[in-house]
Design an enzyme around this catalytic site. Structure first.
Site, PDB file in Angstrom:
ATOM      1  N   SER A  37      35.513  37.664  34.437  1.00  0.00           N
ATOM      2  CA  SER A  37      34.446  37.313  35.370  1.00  0.00           C
ATOM      3  C   SER A  37      33.418  36.375  34.716  1.00  0.00           C
ATOM      4  O   SER A  37      33.336  36.288  33.489  1.00  0.00           O
ATOM      5  CB  SER A  37      33.747  38.594  35.828  1.00  0.00           C
ATOM      6  OG  SER A  37      33.161  39.211  34.708  1.00  0.00           O
ATOM      7  N   TRP A  39      42.677  42.248  34.595  1.00  0.00           N
ATOM      8  CA  TRP A  39      43.655  43.226  35.084  1.00  0.00           C
ATOM      9  C   TRP A  39      44.539  42.709  36.205  1.00  0.00           C
ATOM     10  O   TRP A  39      45.400  43.423  36.683  1.00  0.00           O
ATOM     11  CB  TRP A  39      42.927  44.479  35.580  1.00  0.00           C
ATOM     12  CG  TRP A  39      41.709  44.178  36.410  1.00  0.00           C
ATOM     13  CD1 TRP A  39      40.402  44.198  35.985  1.00  0.00           C
ATOM     14  CD2 TRP A  39      41.660  43.799  37.793  1.00  0.00           C
ATOM     15  NE1 TRP A  39      39.551  43.835  37.004  1.00  0.00           N
ATOM     16  CE2 TRP A  39      40.299  43.603  38.128  1.00  0.00           C
ATOM     17  CE3 TRP A  39      42.625  43.609  38.781  1.00  0.00           C
ATOM     18  CZ2 TRP A  39      39.881  43.218  39.401  1.00  0.00           C
ATOM     19  CZ3 TRP A  39      42.226  43.229  40.048  1.00  0.00           C
ATOM     20  CH2 TRP A  39      40.867  43.034  40.351  1.00  0.00           C
ATOM     21  N   ASP A  68      50.450  50.440  37.277  1.00  0.00           N
ATOM     22  CA  ASP A  68      49.144  50.271  36.648  1.00  0.00           C
ATOM     23  C   ASP A  68      48.202  49.418  37.505  1.00  0.00           C
ATOM     24  O   ASP A  68      47.010  49.684  37.583  1.00  0.00           O
ATOM     25  CB  ASP A  68      49.343  49.584  35.280  1.00  0.00           C
ATOM     26  CG  ASP A  68      48.378  50.107  34.225  1.00  0.00           C
ATOM     27  OD1 ASP A  68      47.687  51.100  34.500  1.00  0.00           O
ATOM     28  OD2 ASP A  68      48.330  49.530  33.129  1.00  0.00           O
ATOM     29  N   LYS A 123      42.921  42.107  23.462  1.00  0.00           N
ATOM     30  CA  LYS A 123      42.256  43.244  24.109  1.00  0.00           C
ATOM     31  C   LYS A 123      42.550  43.171  25.603  1.00  0.00           C
ATOM     32  O   LYS A 123      41.962  42.371  26.329  1.00  0.00           O
ATOM     33  CB  LYS A 123      40.750  43.156  23.858  1.00  0.00           C
ATOM     34  CG  LYS A 123      39.997  44.468  23.795  1.00  0.00           C
ATOM     35  CD  LYS A 123      39.912  45.251  25.064  1.00  0.00           C
ATOM     36  CE  LYS A 123      38.928  44.793  26.081  1.00  0.00           C
ATOM     37  NZ  LYS A 123      39.082  45.499  27.373  1.00  0.00           N
ATOM     38  N   CYS A 183      42.256  34.666  40.763  1.00  0.00           N
ATOM     39  CA  CYS A 183      41.080  33.835  40.475  1.00  0.00           C
ATOM     40  C   CYS A 183      41.080  32.553  41.303  1.00  0.00           C
ATOM     41  O   CYS A 183      40.042  32.049  41.679  1.00  0.00           O
ATOM     42  CB  CYS A 183      41.032  33.515  38.996  1.00  0.00           C
ATOM     43  SG  CYS A 183      42.583  32.863  38.394  1.00  0.00           S
ATOM     44  N   GLU A 229      38.402  31.154  31.145  1.00  0.00           N
ATOM     45  CA  GLU A 229      38.993  31.023  32.485  1.00  0.00           C
ATOM     46  C   GLU A 229      38.276  32.045  33.350  1.00  0.00           C
ATOM     47  O   GLU A 229      38.472  33.251  33.173  1.00  0.00           O
ATOM     48  CB  GLU A 229      40.497  31.363  32.451  1.00  0.00           C
ATOM     49  CG  GLU A 229      41.309  30.543  31.484  1.00  0.00           C
ATOM     50  CD  GLU A 229      41.574  29.138  31.976  1.00  0.00           C
ATOM     51  OE1 GLU A 229      41.336  28.855  33.152  1.00  0.00           O
ATOM     52  OE2 GLU A 229      42.010  28.325  31.151  1.00  0.00           O
ATOM     53  N   GLU A 265      32.720  35.262  45.066  1.00  0.00           N
ATOM     54  CA  GLU A 265      34.092  35.737  44.896  1.00  0.00           C
ATOM     55  C   GLU A 265      34.185  37.209  45.318  1.00  0.00           C
ATOM     56  O   GLU A 265      33.452  38.054  44.803  1.00  0.00           O
ATOM     57  CB  GLU A 265      34.468  35.591  43.417  1.00  0.00           C
ATOM     58  CG  GLU A 265      35.915  35.920  43.133  1.00  0.00           C
ATOM     59  CD  GLU A 265      36.269  35.678  41.666  1.00  0.00           C
ATOM     60  OE1 GLU A 265      35.511  36.108  40.778  1.00  0.00           O
ATOM     61  OE2 GLU A 265      37.316  35.059  41.421  1.00  0.00           O
ATOM     62  N   ILE A 311      44.860  54.923  35.853  1.00  0.00           N
ATOM     63  CA  ILE A 311      45.133  55.559  37.150  1.00  0.00           C
ATOM     64  C   ILE A 311      46.103  54.709  37.964  1.00  0.00           C
ATOM     65  O   ILE A 311      46.025  53.488  37.944  1.00  0.00           O
ATOM     66  CB  ILE A 311      43.797  55.681  37.944  1.00  0.00           C
ATOM     67  CG1 ILE A 311      42.747  56.463  37.148  1.00  0.00           C
ATOM     68  CG2 ILE A 311      43.991  56.259  39.342  1.00  0.00           C
ATOM     69  CD1 ILE A 311      43.019  57.923  36.985  1.00  0.00           C
ATOM     70  N   LEU A 319      41.670  48.623  32.761  1.00  0.00           N
ATOM     71  CA  LEU A 319      42.252  49.080  34.026  1.00  0.00           C
ATOM     72  C   LEU A 319      43.771  48.960  34.020  1.00  0.00           C
ATOM     73  O   LEU A 319      44.456  49.638  34.785  1.00  0.00           O
ATOM     74  CB  LEU A 319      41.673  48.275  35.203  1.00  0.00           C
ATOM     75  CG  LEU A 319      40.150  48.295  35.323  1.00  0.00           C
ATOM     76  CD1 LEU A 319      39.706  47.550  36.571  1.00  0.00           C
ATOM     77  CD2 LEU A 319      39.619  49.720  35.337  1.00  0.00           C
TER      78      LEU A 319
HETATM   79  P1  NAD Z   1      35.804  41.317  33.564  1.00  0.00           P
HETATM   80  O1  NAD Z   1      34.980  40.192  33.086  1.00  0.00           O
HETATM   81  O2  NAD Z   1      35.128  42.544  34.056  1.00  0.00           O
HETATM   82  O3  NAD Z   1      36.759  41.824  32.382  1.00  0.00           O
HETATM   83  C1  NAD Z   1      37.648  40.972  31.718  1.00  0.00           C
HETATM   84  C2  NAD Z   1      37.893  41.509  30.327  1.00  0.00           C
HETATM   85  O4  NAD Z   1      36.671  41.461  29.587  1.00  0.00           O
HETATM   86  C3  NAD Z   1      38.361  42.952  30.267  1.00  0.00           C
HETATM   87  O5  NAD Z   1      39.318  43.095  29.244  1.00  0.00           O
HETATM   88  C4  NAD Z   1      37.094  43.698  29.903  1.00  0.00           C
HETATM   89  O6  NAD Z   1      37.328  44.914  29.225  1.00  0.00           O
HETATM   90  C5  NAD Z   1      36.426  42.705  28.983  1.00  0.00           C
HETATM   91  N1  NAD Z   1      34.977  42.877  28.844  1.00  0.00           N
HETATM   92  C6  NAD Z   1      34.102  43.434  29.723  1.00  0.00           C
HETATM   93  N2  NAD Z   1      32.845  43.399  29.223  1.00  0.00           N
HETATM   94  C7  NAD Z   1      32.929  42.803  28.004  1.00  0.00           C
HETATM   95  C8  NAD Z   1      31.971  42.447  27.015  1.00  0.00           C
HETATM   96  N3  NAD Z   1      30.671  42.722  27.149  1.00  0.00           N
HETATM   97  N4  NAD Z   1      32.412  41.803  25.899  1.00  0.00           N
HETATM   98  C9  NAD Z   1      33.711  41.505  25.748  1.00  0.00           C
HETATM   99  N5  NAD Z   1      34.673  41.832  26.648  1.00  0.00           N
HETATM  100  C10 NAD Z   1      34.284  42.463  27.770  1.00  0.00           C
HETATM  101  O7  NAD Z   1      36.788  40.711  34.634  1.00  0.00           O
HETATM  102  P2  NAD Z   1      37.909  41.494  35.460  1.00  0.00           P
HETATM  103  O8  NAD Z   1      37.209  42.265  36.523  1.00  0.00           O
HETATM  104  O9  NAD Z   1      38.850  42.188  34.555  1.00  0.00           O
HETATM  105  O10 NAD Z   1      38.726  40.277  36.098  1.00  0.00           O
HETATM  106  C11 NAD Z   1      38.382  39.696  37.290  1.00  0.00           C
HETATM  107  C12 NAD Z   1      37.770  38.343  37.057  1.00  0.00           C
HETATM  108  O11 NAD Z   1      38.648  37.526  36.280  1.00  0.00           O
HETATM  109  C13 NAD Z   1      37.557  37.589  38.335  1.00  0.00           C
HETATM  110  O12 NAD Z   1      36.279  36.998  38.354  1.00  0.00           O
HETATM  111  C14 NAD Z   1      38.622  36.495  38.306  1.00  0.00           C
HETATM  112  O13 NAD Z   1      38.321  35.381  39.042  1.00  0.00           O
HETATM  113  C15 NAD Z   1      38.775  36.240  36.857  1.00  0.00           C
HETATM  114  N6  NAD Z   1      40.088  35.674  36.541  1.00  0.00           N
HETATM  115  C16 NAD Z   1      40.170  34.346  36.215  1.00  0.00           C
HETATM  116  C17 NAD Z   1      41.402  33.755  35.939  1.00  0.00           C
HETATM  117  C18 NAD Z   1      41.491  32.296  35.593  1.00  0.00           C
HETATM  118  O14 NAD Z   1      42.538  31.858  35.149  1.00  0.00           O
HETATM  119  N7  NAD Z   1      40.451  31.512  35.760  1.00  0.00           N
HETATM  120  C19 NAD Z   1      42.551  34.533  35.985  1.00  0.00           C
HETATM  121  C20 NAD Z   1      42.447  35.879  36.308  1.00  0.00           C
HETATM  122  C21 NAD Z   1      41.196  36.436  36.578  1.00  0.00           C
END
Ligand code: NAD
Length: 493
Positions: free
Chosen positions: A233, A155, A93, A179, A288, A254, A387, A25, A183
């Site tokens: 996360s 994302w 995106d 992967k 992050c 990370e 956060e 979306i 989003l």
């Molecule tokens: P998320 O954990 O929801 O998703 C991240 C990825 O994991 C996505 O590709 C998702 O599809 C996948 N995923 C979800 N559930 C899974 C599972 N059970 N097994 C394997 N993969 C799975 O995080 P988000 O909402 O996409 O990103 C936001 C978070 O990322 C924030 O907490 C942010 O602080 C963190 N972040 C950290 C850094 C860093 O460098 N430290 C950089 C960017 C974002």
């Protein structure tokens, strides 16, 4: 069939085995951009098998570094050639303003160039002699690619986060399955197209789009994956770590943050406000390392808040493709609801709302939230400690350096931290006291491909970028040789 509804496996574009699709979306107006292939465990199996075969039987891990570098440089050049189109796709995106997306895509290309250079250097540095105390032996340490890497990314910086993993993994000689987040899957698919055009051998990079539970989990749990590199996360990171534990996979994580920014009263007011704004409103605060907790020495507290409010109110919100926009929509409905709920919670917890806190009145579609400043935020409140991942900054006063450092370090996270003062000695001292992986002095957020990136505590394990990023994808082998003419003489005298 559209450009994005297939998976890239073994150098081929293939439909997902169960034919599933999901919508992606445009967050600026909530309209459908396109449908994307939804991979499941069977597709992940096929992608891992392709990567396994390319690693075990293909040329890529054994090529001289300069040949791998040639492909990486071609990838960088193709990204640069398409920078504008890729940046516009990223805006649609993800929602971020176009100048930020252009910056991200430029950095993405730079990351491939940088790791091309390290791939070349690896040829000279691959084997290092080790001085042994026992001169009957000679030994060396040899670095080899770790194997098949599974990379799972978020994302917020879709193409750049892909590059931070793909470029060093390929430079090291690994093969991989990427992967992207469900989003924001589109630029990862463009990266696959670019890698293919650049001549990357089939199976070296595979891209599977899909949901976390359906595609991410099977990748994390796959026994043929040697290394897991995850950005996202904390709860998902913890799940990935559990999956890795079962097969003793190498892992780098990370994760999230709640990074502090300590501002002393001798700071230049303009500079302080500029870096606070950049530290929390850049990329809609979906960063992050965003400095979302600001500690201000009491003498500067009131003037700083007044100026911060004035400048935050001037920030132009809108569709990231429009000129002059500095704050785009949040990535999706879920993130929008989460941020508004956090703001509501902050009000209930007794924090003082200085500005923002709502959806802008002039935008009736899209996931927009005003730049939001909370002052006098209680130290034990949820909004001070958790956060939010949105354009919300929390501010508190402090009275001494010790108090500021204690409060800054009072967090389960430890990703970033920043300090500002005209007294550089004080800055250097405080920088060394922070329990965080990335520390900025007199700025917040600038990120460099050459420098290590990662967190302490719940913010993760390991470091990306720089030589640390390459080491994530290397194993170290010891080779020891017995050189003495004397028999060993233990059993046979
Ligand atoms: P998320 O954990 O929801 O998703 C991240 C990825 O994991 C996505 O590709 C998702 O599809 C996948 N995923 C979800 N559930 C899974 C599972 N059970 N097994 C394997 N993969 C799975 O995080 P988000 O909402 O996409 O990103 C936001 C978070 O990322 C924030 O907490 C942010 O602080 C963190 N972040 C950290 C850094 C860093 O460098 N430290 C950089 C960017 C974002």
């Amino acid at each position: 069939m559209n450009r994005y509804d297939q998976l890239y496996i073994n150098g081929q574009w293939t439909a997902p085995i169960n034919g599933g699709r999901f919508d992606t979306i445009d967050p600026s107006d909530e309209t459908l951009i396109t449908q994307v292939a939804a991979a499941t465990a069977e597709d992940v199996d096929a992608a891992v098998a392709a990567a396994r075969n390319a690693f075990d039987n293909g040329p890529w891990p054994h090529l001289p570094g300069h040949e791998r570098a040639r492909v990486l440089r071609r990838i960088a050049a193709l990204i640069r050639e398409r920078q504008q189109a890729l940046a516009e796709l990223e805006v649609r995106d993800n929602g971020k303003p176009l100048p930020e997306a252009l910056w991200d895509i430029g950095d993405t290309a730079g990351c491939f160039d940088y790791y091309a250079e390290l791939a070349e250097k690896l040829d000279d540095q691959r084997e290092q002699g080790i001085a042994l105390a026992d001169d009957r032996f000679t030994a060396l340490a040899r670095m080899e690619p770790i194997g098949v890497a599974g990379a799972i990314i978020p994302w917020n910086f879709p193409m750049l986060m892909a590059a931070w993993k793909v470029a060093p993994a390929l430079a090291a000689g690994c093969t991989m399955v990427l992967k992207p987040s469900e989003l924001t899957p589109l630029t990862a698919l463009e990266l696959a197209r670019i890698a293919d055009e650049a001549g990357l051998p089939a199976g070296v990079l595979n891209v599977v789009t899909g949901l976390g539970a359906d595609a991410g989990a099977p990748l994390a749990e796959h026994p043929d994956v040697d290394k897991l590199a995850f950005t996202g996360s904390v709860p998902t990171g913890s799940r990935i770590m559990q999956a890795a534990a079962r097969d003793i996979k190498n892992i780098s994580l990370e994760l999230g943050g709640k990074s502090p920014f300590v501002i002393f009263a001798d700071s230049d007011l303009d500079a302080a406000v500029e870096w606070i704004l950049f530290g929390i409103f850049w990329n809609q605060g979906e960063v992050c390392s965003a400095t979302s907790r600001v500690l201000v020495e009491r003498a500067l507290y009131a003037p700083l808040l007044a100026r911060l409010e004035q400048e935050a109110r001037k920030i132009t919100l809108g569709n990231g493709l429009e000129d002059g926009v500095l704050l785009g929509p949040l990535v999706n409905r879920g993130q929008y609801d989460k941020v508004l709920a956090a703001i509501e919670r902050g009000r209930e917890e007794g924090a003082r709302l200085v500005c923002g806190g709502e959806r802008p009145a002039h935008l009736d579609k899209g996931y927009y939230v005003q730049p939001t400043v909370f002052a006098d935020v209680p130290e034990d409140s949820w909004i001070w400690n958790e956060e939010i991942f949105g354009p919300v900054v929390c501010v508190r006063p402090f009275d001494s350096e010790e108090e500021a450092v204690r409060s800054a370090n009072r967090s389960r996270f430890g990703l970033g931290a920043a300090v500002m003062s005209r007294d550089l000695q004080r800055c250097e001292r405080v920088a060394r006291k922070f329990r965080a992986g990335i520390v900025w002095i007199n700025c917040s957020q600038p990120t460099f491909t050459e420098a290590p990136w990662g967190g302490y505590k719940h913010s993760g394990i390991g470091r990306e970028l720089g030589e640390w990023g390459l080491n994530n994808y290397l194993e170290t082998k010891q080779i020891t040789r017995y050189d003495s003419q004397q028999p060993w003489g233990w059993y046979i005298k």
